[in-house]
Design an enzyme around this catalytic site. Structure first.
Site, PDB file in Angstrom:
ATOM      1  N   ASP A 107     -29.324-108.599   9.928  1.00 24.43           N
ATOM      2  CA  ASP A 107     -29.925-107.306   9.606  1.00 24.43           C
ATOM      3  C   ASP A 107     -29.985-107.152   8.083  1.00 24.43           C
ATOM      4  OD1 ASP A 107     -30.923-104.787   9.761  1.00 24.43           O
ATOM      5  OD2 ASP A 107     -29.373-104.016  11.105  1.00 24.43           O
ATOM      6  N   ASP A 108     -31.187-107.113   7.538  1.00 21.98           N
ATOM      7  CA  ASP A 108     -31.376-106.927   6.087  1.00 21.98           C
ATOM      8  C   ASP A 108     -30.750-108.044   5.260  1.00 21.98           C
ATOM      9  OD1 ASP A 108     -32.327-104.548   7.079  1.00 21.98           O
ATOM     10  OD2 ASP A 108     -31.204-103.253   5.720  1.00 21.98           O
ATOM     11  N   CYS A 152     -36.519-103.020  10.460  1.00 19.35           N
ATOM     12  CA  CYS A 152     -35.772-103.436  11.671  1.00 19.35           C
ATOM     13  C   CYS A 152     -36.572-103.386  12.976  1.00 19.35           C
ATOM     14  CB  CYS A 152     -34.542-102.561  11.881  1.00 19.35           C
ATOM     15  SG  CYS A 152     -33.461-102.418  10.460  1.00 19.35           S
ATOM     16  N   ASP A 181     -34.020-109.957  10.240  1.00 20.69           N
ATOM     17  CA  ASP A 181     -35.144-109.121  10.691  1.00 20.69           C
ATOM     18  C   ASP A 181     -36.082-108.726   9.559  1.00 20.69           C
ATOM     19  OD1 ASP A 181     -33.395-107.300   9.480  1.00 20.69           O
ATOM     20  OD2 ASP A 181     -33.637-105.759  11.025  1.00 20.69           O
ATOM     21  N   ASN A 182     -35.522-108.635   8.345  1.00 16.55           N
ATOM     22  CA  ASN A 182     -36.358-108.296   7.178  1.00 16.55           C
ATOM     23  C   ASN A 182     -35.578-108.673   5.926  1.00 16.55           C
ATOM     24  OD1 ASN A 182     -35.383-105.284   8.437  1.00 16.55           O
ATOM     25  ND2 ASN A 182     -34.733-105.734   6.338  1.00 16.55           N
ATOM     26  N   HIS A 200     -32.375-101.393  18.986  1.00 16.79           N
ATOM     27  CA  HIS A 200     -33.345-100.750  18.098  1.00 16.79           C
ATOM     28  C   HIS A 200     -34.778-100.738  18.602  1.00 16.79           C
ATOM     29  CE1 HIS A 200     -33.394 -99.402  13.631  1.00 16.79           C
ATOM     30  NE2 HIS A 200     -33.169 -98.424  14.491  1.00 16.79           N
TER      31      HIS A 200
END
Ligand code: NAG
Ligand code: NAG
Ligand code: CA
Length: 439
Positions: free
Chosen positions: A36-37, A76, A285-286, A139
């Site tokens: 995540d991130d 996300c 995810d990003n 999410h």
């Protein structure tokens, strides 16, 4: 390019799944480690100078490193929706048409979620005989119809929304943590994240869930484990034994703990003797959230900007595939702090559809020097791009947008299982409204 990467990723999985079913008695297990991130520049193997990811670097050395791997969206929810459906957010509904907004996700007040009409990777794998587990952040909507067990997963331990907060739990409920169909507690109350010290045990809990599932399935049906940990999303956290161990601060502590877990998961597969029958894929995810940096955000290496932007820093992700024996060894928010490039990074949204900014990534990977609109090089590239865009539009059937309507009444006031725990909260009156997406 984003489409290509995600769709290719999904069809590779499925191709392997069906190929395995024909050629071998048992198709390969799949372990998808989704960060995540986490940014491209956070891995030692991509040049992070303090080299604090020995297990991921080892994984890359033993497997295949993808330096040009793209997500379908720099945020996300749309990214995860694309990953699990193999379809662009505009096709799978994870977008909004409110104002100019582009950075929509699924906070607690969102009404929408993953539509039933979408086919998710676990649904397809289930048909191929797999048992599927999601550990961590879903999410893709938290209302009952969007529950991961209704979309192909057999087991779940984790949360429907992002862990950030805290809330005062009167105005807004704390995010629930589910085991399978029912909540077993809430963040902050039962699964604490100490915002002051950054201490939380969640990554260790998520590791244990992965270990138990892998052991349970190792010699049963093939399995798909979707390990979606979120310690590198602000507020970043780590357990006590990792806090203060990184040269990069608390964010680095979180990365180190995850790196350690990845090492343990790969070692477990080897100890169980199933490594040659398990395809492991690591990505994020990003890109890293530069608005949370430096204490709570990571690094996108040489690339411009990060999360919430479509520059390379937002879209290009670290990615590693590992399969021994098969794979040879908006205004007011500055998303690009300290990276002011005239005419390129802007606080306000600019319309670039007719005159896109083009960069030559070969000589300018940091996207600092847009190719001049009047140059022959620019004109020639547009001649290639516009027909592709036209072709894309011809077959484009936009889905019903899922991220337009918000309603405080749909928050996690009373998730299933709350009665047993005596933890149901009263929801306010239903008042649907247009989601406020300022960026
Ligand atoms: C983490 O687990 C340890 C050992 O069980 C416990 O002492 C500690 O309070 C936990 N920390 C948090 C933040 O939950
Ligand atoms: C960014 O650059 C532009 C154009 O060069 C300039 O007008 C603007 O003031 C700069 N902004 C900051 C925050 O430095
Ligand atoms: Ca993210």
């Amino acid at each position: 390019m984003a489409t290509v990467a995600m769709v290719l990723g999904l069809s590779l999985f499925l191709g392997w799944a069906s190929l395995g079913a024909e050629a071998e008695p048992r198709p390969p297990n799949i372990v998808l480690l989704l960060m995540d991130d986490m940014g491209w520049g956070d891995l030692g193997v991509f040049g992070e100078p303090s080299k604090e990811t020995p297990h991921l670097d080892q994984m890359a050395a033993e497997g295949m490193l993808f330096p040009n791997f793209y997500t379908a969206n720099p945020l996300c929810s749309p990214s995860r929706a694309a990953l699990l459906t193999g379809r662009l957010p505009i096709r799978n509904g994870f977008y909004t048409t409110n104002a100019h907004a582009r950075n929509a996700y699924t906070p607690q007040e969102i009404v929408g979620g993953i539509p039933d009409s979408e086919f998710l990777l676990p649904e397809l794998l289930k048909k191929a005989g797999y048992v599927n587990k999601i550990v961590g952040k879903w999410h893709l909507g938290h209302r009952p119809q969007f529950h991961p067990l209704k979309h192909g997963f057999d087991e779940w331990f984790g949360a429907p929304n992002c862990h950030f907060g805290p809330y005062d739990n009167k105005a807004r409920p704390n995010i629930p943590v589910y085991r399978n169909w029912e909540m077993v507690g809430r963040f902050f109350e039962d699964f604490p994240i100490n915002l002051k010290t950054g201490e939380a045990n969640l990554t260790q809990i998520y590791l244990q869930e992965a270990v138990d599932f892998i052991k349970q399935q190792a010699h049963q049906q093939p399995f798909f484990l979707y390990w979606a940990v979120d310690a590198t999303h602000a507020p970043v956290y780590a357990s006590k034994s990792f806090l203060g161990t990184s040269q990069r601060g608390r964010y680095g502590d979180a990365v180190r703990e995850i790196d350690d877990c990845v090492g343990k998961i790969l070692k477990l597969l080897q100890d169980l003797g199933i490594q040659e029958n398990t395809f492991v894929f690591f990505t994020s995810d990003n890109g890293a959230a530069l608005i949370s940096a430096p204490i709570q955000g990571g690094s996108n290496g040489p690339f411009l900007c990060g999360k919430q932007t479509t520059f390379e820093g937002g879209m290009r992700e670290p990615a590693i595939a590992w399969w021994p024996g098969h794979i040879p060894a908006g205004r007011g928010i500055d998303f690009c702090p300290g990276q002011n490039i005239s005419g390129v990074t802007t606080h306000s949204q600019e319309e670039h559809t007719k005159l896109p900014l083009l960069f030559h990534l070969g000589r300018d990977p940091g996207e600092k020097y847009p190719i001049s609109f009047s140059s022959l090089e620019y004109q020639n590239v547009l001649l290639k791009i516009f027909p592709i865009v036209e072709e894309h539009k011809k077959t484009m059937i936009p889905a019903e947008p899922q991220l337009n309507v918000c309603n405080l009444a749909v928050m996690n006031w009373a998730p299933p299982g709350c009665e047993k725990l005596g933890r149901c909260l009263a929801s306010p009156e239903s008042k649907p409204e247009k989601c406020f997406w300022p960026h």
